[in-house]
Design a protein around this motif. Sequence first.
Motif, PDB file in Angstrom:
ATOM      1  N   GLN A  75      11.569 -10.094  40.597  1.00  0.00           N
ATOM      2  CA  GLN A  75      12.262  -9.925  41.878  1.00  0.00           C
ATOM      3  C   GLN A  75      13.391  -8.896  41.693  1.00  0.00           C
ATOM      4  O   GLN A  75      14.129  -8.932  40.716  1.00  0.00           O
ATOM      5  N   ASN A  76      13.477  -7.992  42.649  1.00  0.00           N
ATOM      6  CA  ASN A  76      14.389  -6.829  42.583  1.00  0.00           C
ATOM      7  C   ASN A  76      13.954  -5.822  41.530  1.00  0.00           C
ATOM      8  O   ASN A  76      14.724  -4.941  41.157  1.00  0.00           O
ATOM      9  N   GLY A  77      12.711  -5.948  41.037  1.00  0.00           N
ATOM     10  CA  GLY A  77      12.194  -4.988  40.072  1.00  0.00           C
ATOM     11  C   GLY A  77      11.511  -3.823  40.767  1.00  0.00           C
ATOM     12  O   GLY A  77      11.182  -3.883  41.954  1.00  0.00           O
ATOM     13  N   PHE A  78      11.284  -2.750  40.005  1.00  0.00           N
ATOM     14  CA  PHE A  78      10.637  -1.574  40.579  1.00  0.00           C
ATOM     15  C   PHE A  78       9.819  -0.851  39.522  1.00  0.00           C
ATOM     16  O   PHE A  78       9.980  -1.065  38.314  1.00  0.00           O
ATOM     17  N   THR A  79       8.935   0.012  39.993  1.00  0.00           N
ATOM     18  CA  THR A  79       8.222   0.952  39.131  1.00  0.00           C
ATOM     19  C   THR A  79       8.300   2.329  39.787  1.00  0.00           C
ATOM     20  O   THR A  79       8.537   2.446  40.998  1.00  0.00           O
ATOM     21  N   LEU A  80       8.068   3.374  38.992  1.00  0.00           N
ATOM     22  CA  LEU A  80       8.192   4.748  39.479  1.00  0.00           C
ATOM     23  C   LEU A  80       7.085   5.612  38.892  1.00  0.00           C
ATOM     24  O   LEU A  80       6.871   5.624  37.680  1.00  0.00           O
ATOM     25  N   ASN A  81       6.384   6.324  39.762  1.00  0.00           N
ATOM     26  CA  ASN A  81       5.364   7.294  39.359  1.00  0.00           C
ATOM     27  C   ASN A  81       5.686   8.648  39.971  1.00  0.00           C
ATOM     28  O   ASN A  81       6.361   8.730  41.000  1.00  0.00           O
ATOM     29  N   ARG A  82       5.175   9.688  39.338  1.00  0.00           N
ATOM     30  CA  ARG A  82       5.317  11.026  39.905  1.00  0.00           C
ATOM     31  C   ARG A  82       4.101  11.859  39.505  1.00  0.00           C
ATOM     32  O   ARG A  82       3.731  11.909  38.320  1.00  0.00           O
ATOM     33  N   GLY A  83       3.439  12.472  40.502  1.00  0.00           N
ATOM     34  CA  GLY A  83       2.317  13.349  40.223  1.00  0.00           C
ATOM     35  C   GLY A  83       1.201  12.685  39.448  1.00  0.00           C
ATOM     36  O   GLY A  83       0.545  13.321  38.622  1.00  0.00           O
ATOM     37  N   GLY A  84       0.966  11.420  39.712  1.00  0.00           N
ATOM     38  CA  GLY A  84      -0.091  10.699  39.005  1.00  0.00           C
ATOM     39  C   GLY A  84       0.269  10.267  37.603  1.00  0.00           C
ATOM     40  O   GLY A  84      -0.591   9.782  36.861  1.00  0.00           O
ATOM     41  N   ARG A  85       1.539  10.408  37.215  1.00  0.00           N
ATOM     42  CA  ARG A  85       2.002   9.964  35.892  1.00  0.00           C
ATOM     43  C   ARG A  85       2.921   8.754  36.045  1.00  0.00           C
ATOM     44  O   ARG A  85       3.767   8.715  36.946  1.00  0.00           O
ATOM     45  N   LYS A  86       2.787   7.819  35.125  1.00  0.00           N
ATOM     46  CA  LYS A  86       3.692   6.677  35.099  1.00  0.00           C
ATOM     47  C   LYS A  86       4.987   7.073  34.401  1.00  0.00           C
ATOM     48  O   LYS A  86       4.955   7.659  33.314  1.00  0.00           O
ATOM     49  N   LEU A  87       6.118   6.735  35.012  1.00  0.00           N
ATOM     50  CA  LEU A  87       7.417   7.060  34.420  1.00  0.00           C
ATOM     51  C   LEU A  87       8.190   5.791  34.052  1.00  0.00           C
ATOM     52  O   LEU A  87       8.607   5.620  32.913  1.00  0.00           O
ATOM     53  N   LEU A  88       8.422   4.899  35.002  1.00  0.00           N
ATOM     54  CA  LEU A  88       9.087   3.625  34.739  1.00  0.00           C
ATOM     55  C   LEU A  88       8.107   2.517  35.101  1.00  0.00           C
ATOM     56  O   LEU A  88       7.608   2.472  36.233  1.00  0.00           O
ATOM     57  N   ILE A  89       7.850   1.626  34.173  1.00  0.00           N
ATOM     58  CA  ILE A  89       6.720   0.703  34.295  1.00  0.00           C
ATOM     59  C   ILE A  89       7.115  -0.730  33.987  1.00  0.00           C
ATOM     60  O   ILE A  89       8.144  -0.999  33.360  1.00  0.00           O
ATOM     61  N   GLY A  90       6.281  -1.662  34.405  1.00  0.00           N
ATOM     62  CA  GLY A  90       6.293  -3.007  33.861  1.00  0.00           C
ATOM     63  C   GLY A  90       5.479  -2.985  32.581  1.00  0.00           C
ATOM     64  O   GLY A  90       4.519  -2.222  32.453  1.00  0.00           O
ATOM     65  N   THR A  91       5.824  -3.814  31.608  1.00  0.00           N
ATOM     66  CA  THR A  91       5.172  -3.733  30.296  1.00  0.00           C
ATOM     67  C   THR A  91       4.455  -5.035  29.947  1.00  0.00           C
ATOM     68  O   THR A  91       4.559  -6.038  30.633  1.00  0.00           O
ATOM     69  N   GLY A  92       3.749  -4.980  28.825  1.00  0.00           N
ATOM     70  CA  GLY A  92       2.883  -6.074  28.433  1.00  0.00           C
ATOM     71  C   GLY A  92       1.502  -5.878  29.042  1.00  0.00           C
ATOM     72  O   GLY A  92       1.251  -4.918  29.770  1.00  0.00           O
ATOM     73  N   TRP A  93       0.599  -6.810  28.755  1.00  0.00           N
ATOM     74  CA  TRP A  93      -0.743  -6.692  29.310  1.00  0.00           C
ATOM     75  C   TRP A  93      -1.361  -8.073  29.492  1.00  0.00           C
ATOM     76  O   TRP A  93      -0.972  -9.043  28.861  1.00  0.00           O
ATOM     77  N   TYR A  94      -2.339  -8.106  30.399  1.00  0.00           N
ATOM     78  CA  TYR A  94      -2.935  -9.371  30.811  1.00  0.00           C
ATOM     79  C   TYR A  94      -4.130  -9.687  29.927  1.00  0.00           C
ATOM     80  O   TYR A  94      -5.248  -9.270  30.202  1.00  0.00           O
ATOM     81  N   ASP A  95      -3.872 -10.416  28.825  1.00  0.00           N
ATOM     82  CA  ASP A  95      -4.983 -10.806  27.967  1.00  0.00           C
ATOM     83  C   ASP A  95      -5.705 -12.016  28.550  1.00  0.00           C
ATOM     84  O   ASP A  95      -6.911 -12.009  28.718  1.00  0.00           O
ATOM     85  N   TRP A  96      -4.943 -13.060  28.891  1.00  0.00           N
ATOM     86  CA  TRP A  96      -5.530 -14.170  29.636  1.00  0.00           C
ATOM     87  C   TRP A  96      -4.413 -15.048  30.199  1.00  0.00           C
ATOM     88  O   TRP A  96      -3.288 -15.035  29.729  1.00  0.00           O
TER      89      TRP A  96
END
Length: 747
Positions: free
Chosen positions: A525-546
Amino acid sequence: MPFNTSRLARHALLIAAAVVWIPCHADWAQSTDPLATRPLPTNLEAQAQNPPAFSWSRHGTNPSAYVLEISGPTAGKITTVTVLKNWYWPARAMTAGTYSWRVRPATTQEWSTPRSFVLNASSAVFEVPESAVMRASILSRPRPRAMPAGMPVRSAWSAAMVAERGGALTRLMADVKRVITSEPPVKDSMWKLTTTKVVTADVNAQWSNIRTHVNIVRRQLEAAALVFRLTGDRAYLGEALLRGDQLAGLSPAGPTGYAQFDIITLPIAASLLKAADFLAADLDATRRAAWVKNAGQRAADVYNDLSSKNGWLDQMPFDEHGGSNLGYLAMVATLALGDVPAAVDWFDFSFRNYVNYIFHWSGPEGGYSNGTAYGQYAIDAALQVWQPMSTATGIDIFSKPWTRGFLQFFMHFTPPGTPSHTFGDGNEETPDLRYMKALASRVNSPQAAWFYKNIAGDEDPLTQLQIAYPLPVLRATSSAPPPNSAYYPSIGWAAIHSNIADRARTSFYFKSSPYGSFNHSHGDQNGFTLNRGGRKLLIGTGWYDWYNSPMWTDWYRATKSKNAVTFDGGQGQRTEGYKEPMVRNGKIVGFSASTAVDFVEGDATAAFAGALTSARRQVWYLRSQDAFVVLDKLASATARTFEWNLHAPVAINVSGTGEAKIVNIDQSVCVRPIPNSSGQVYKSIVGPAPKPGSTEFHGAYVKTSALKSAEFLMLLDVGCKHPVVSLTTTSNGRSLTVGTQSITLQP
């Protein structure tokens, strides 16, 4: 008896909720349980759909019927209906105007608080007849019910139809031929019965294996049957019979049964019945009986569960598996009418309920609070379910106002050229926009036409060949993108694009959701992500294994893995999945968009479950500067060391002035503390190993001392243009100038 652990979780919630239903308070229609159904419509809100659906939480005495009273807009005119459920959906559109409604148990005079709503010119008419009327219409339709009426065989296609559908048929034929030799038969002996009540890595691996192989065979069955229907080539009939027998040989009490794996059993039933429908008279009676029997047993298992407790999903609707199964049950019932006597009960229970239910992961404006990855999965299921239901009943579910909002949601959060999904489980994955294109193909609107034309590739030919010719989207007379910025209030998401029609766009996504971290949502909550020109710049991290894995629990869903605020070494918002009661959440409290400045404000205080007394974030997008100003104001009864986290897919390089520079190939952003935002230092953070084949970098601006109140004022300088920045104090607060644009920061 073995159990599916996801069902155990749901039933535990139901038991807990049953305790909550018993007491009756002043307005009993509004449950004290936040996971219970909410009274709607309300707050004098203009309704997207006409007629709207009415819902309320069950009365504590659990009456057998309710009396609903609807008044307006004609003075003195009151409509009264008695219903057996805690919802009601009129079959016909209502006159425009302002309405009020209230409800009471049929056995008492305990009226709920009156609630009001508005129907106006923007309220799109979407009518679904009563169940008996639809059943009669379905039964009068010759098989195949799931194929558009008058769909000719391939040899009779016009040149225009060949141009639109010929490629799809060629691809589908090739798909069937490839699977004939590549996919072995499916049988129960491939898997073991699960006895554990805990989701382990082994259990998750088995579910994944079942899903993979069963779905290949399901698709092969439907595809071979459809190709035979369109071409008459009996080689495809033979493959369809072979695969249908394999699915019918899987026991409803085995590893693919409802008690073991609740979300695979009805898709099996649906494929058996759809194939039987496609094959019609070409399926011998003995084989048809075996297929229909297996499908009927599976449907009965689901119906017995969903209809228990007078239809528990009516009271506790925030259940992804339950909602999906309700849809598949409606489809199975639609195709089983006339073959299975119990299908009448299944249909009456599920069809109108499901079409009204779609989906409880947003309000009427559309959206999907669990994230765009799970929204994409929902499209996949919807194409399999809505298409045959729409064709067989004549009710175009793709024209439901919510569906059009759902499509626009994807335009804003997975626009053409987007590099990843947005928020929730699976957000790190690359979207498969062919699903979104398929959804757009069924909508006749300028925005759908824009989306459809700007997405490369084709949808699955299996679904494409089942749409009435020509595609609805190709009948649109114009093409236009949606607005550059949008706010979806019911899910608490906002999207801000520099120019949504330009693939070189800057895209900023913000979330402060009333769904909190429930189910597949995260503590962002109150988080954000940022992309530009099809590139990821500021992201959420980790990955969905299960679901429920150590990664999922300890990092992936945690606030510290997001571009959000934490304290005291990464402590953040409460994240408890299905146990989350949807009260530790966020809300967007301000949004505006213009040609000069876009603004969004979120309040995530409740998400911290009492650890903070205030957590608000304001964001301004300065369009002419292509820059974002982010202001966080934080407070706590206890002094805390606050952290402003940022994460990137590439290295974060920090200068001596504290500016963090992120360069992803040809795109960049510089994160810059604004003057007077002092008393903080940048620190690198070590996170868990990222998903194989990817990289992640983590850091945070950390206050140098523990404080009861704190502020972060940051500039996201897209393109690292380094504009001149000045911050001055005025009589109205503070004035911040970035390059040639100025904004006022309220005290």
